[in-house]
Design a protein around this motif. Sequence first.
Motif, PDB file in Angstrom:
ATOM      1  N   TYR A 159       0.842  -1.196   0.000  1.00 12.59           N
ATOM      2  CA  TYR A 159       0.000   0.000   0.000  1.00 12.59           C
ATOM      3  C   TYR A 159       0.882   1.252   0.000  1.00 12.59           C
ATOM      4  O   TYR A 159       0.657   2.187  -0.785  1.00 12.59           O
ATOM      5  N   ILE A 160       1.910   1.239   0.839  1.00  8.30           N
ATOM      6  CA  ILE A 160       2.785   2.416   0.929  1.00  8.30           C
ATOM      7  C   ILE A 160       3.487   2.649  -0.413  1.00  8.30           C
ATOM      8  O   ILE A 160       3.638   3.785  -0.857  1.00  8.30           O
ATOM      9  N   ALA A 161       3.859   1.560  -1.067  1.00  2.71           N
ATOM     10  CA  ALA A 161       4.574   1.692  -2.347  1.00  2.71           C
ATOM     11  C   ALA A 161       3.715   2.406  -3.389  1.00  2.71           C
ATOM     12  O   ALA A 161       4.232   3.019  -4.321  1.00  2.71           O
ATOM     13  N   LYS A 162       2.401   2.335  -3.222  1.00  2.57           N
ATOM     14  CA  LYS A 162       1.515   2.968  -4.216  1.00  2.57           C
ATOM     15  C   LYS A 162       1.261   4.443  -3.923  1.00  2.57           C
ATOM     16  O   LYS A 162       0.679   5.150  -4.735  1.00  2.57           O
ATOM     17  N   LEU A 163       1.680   4.919  -2.764  1.00  4.39           N
ATOM     18  CA  LEU A 163       1.425   6.331  -2.437  1.00  4.39           C
ATOM     19  C   LEU A 163       2.360   7.197  -3.279  1.00  4.39           C
ATOM     20  O   LEU A 163       3.587   7.045  -3.204  1.00  4.39           O
ATOM     21  N   SER A 164       1.796   8.086  -4.071  1.00  2.00           N
ATOM     22  CA  SER A 164       2.633   8.816  -5.023  1.00  2.00           C
ATOM     23  C   SER A 164       3.349  10.004  -4.376  1.00  2.00           C
ATOM     24  O   SER A 164       4.511  10.260  -4.651  1.00  2.00           O
ATOM     25  N   GLU A 165       2.658  10.742  -3.515  1.00  2.00           N
ATOM     26  CA  GLU A 165       3.316  11.931  -2.956  1.00  2.00           C
ATOM     27  C   GLU A 165       3.600  11.732  -1.477  1.00  2.00           C
ATOM     28  O   GLU A 165       3.077  10.825  -0.859  1.00  2.00           O
ATOM     29  N   ARG A 166       4.375  12.662  -0.967  1.00  2.00           N
ATOM     30  CA  ARG A 166       4.643  12.675   0.477  1.00  2.00           C
ATOM     31  C   ARG A 166       3.339  12.982   1.219  1.00  2.00           C
ATOM     32  O   ARG A 166       2.666  13.959   0.902  1.00  2.00           O
ATOM     33  N   LYS A 167       2.988  12.134   2.167  1.00  2.00           N
ATOM     34  CA  LYS A 167       1.706  12.283   2.868  1.00  2.00           C
ATOM     35  C   LYS A 167       1.920  12.626   4.339  1.00  2.00           C
ATOM     36  O   LYS A 167       2.934  12.265   4.930  1.00  2.00           O
ATOM     37  N   LYS A 168       0.889  13.279   4.880  1.00  2.00           N
ATOM     38  CA  LYS A 168       0.866  13.529   6.330  1.00  2.00           C
ATOM     39  C   LYS A 168      -0.022  12.455   6.946  1.00  2.00           C
ATOM     40  O   LYS A 168      -1.211  12.361   6.630  1.00  2.00           O
TER      41      LYS A 168
END
Length: 192
Positions: A29-38
């Motif tokens: 799931y984390i690998a699919k996150l495109s931008e830096r998230k809060k």
Amino acid sequence: MNPQDWSDRYRSHNTKWDLGHSPLGLEAYIAKLSERKKIQIPGCGRGYEIMDFHKAGHDVIAIDFSEGAIEEARHVIGPLADAIICDDFFEAPLEEGHFDLCYERTFFCAIPLEKRRDYGSRIASLLNKSGLLMGVFLYGKPDPDGPPFPMTKEDRERFIEPFFSLLFDERDHNGLPVFNENEERWQIWQKR
Ligand SMILES: C[S@@+](CC[C@H](N)C(=O)[O-])C[C@H]1O[C@@H](n2cnc3c(N)ncnc32)[C@H](O)[C@@H]1O
């Protein structure tokens, strides 16, 4: 259980809910996150997930009201445990609308039944407009002798659906024996 009860459990290693690592599936799931998230993590316990989100470059603020949990987190993730605020999730002075994602594992099922009515509104208030709630939720028959207090379909309709719509729902087959009579589910919810 109050914070002291939770701390006693952590200090005596009576922590049957603890996986010893992030849930399988979180990495993908984390690998699919495109931008830096809060990211906000309520009831983070030993905080394995803080490390995984941090490694991928995301900003994490976690909360746990148990000092014993945070001591344990220091052993597991070292200085990254500074990302944990020791406070009650429902009262901590967190910035509203700040977070992109709230991740939790077995937090909803750990809070007392009377706190459930505040869960959805509290998380929704911390998320920005397109914010997501995701993680591993314990479903099962009502059990007043918890924790854990498994979630029922009715709980979900009352406490989560007024604030979030379900985007993804899948059984987690990597659950622990302590939760065996129940069902752990990966879910992703979109703020309404
Ligand atoms: C079942 S444990 C889950 C811990 C961790 N998420 C995991 O998966 O191992 C629940 C955690 O929530 C914390 N907790 C319970 N109620 C809380 C509250 N109101 N505010 C902050 N933390 C709370 C407890 O101290 C405990 O660490």
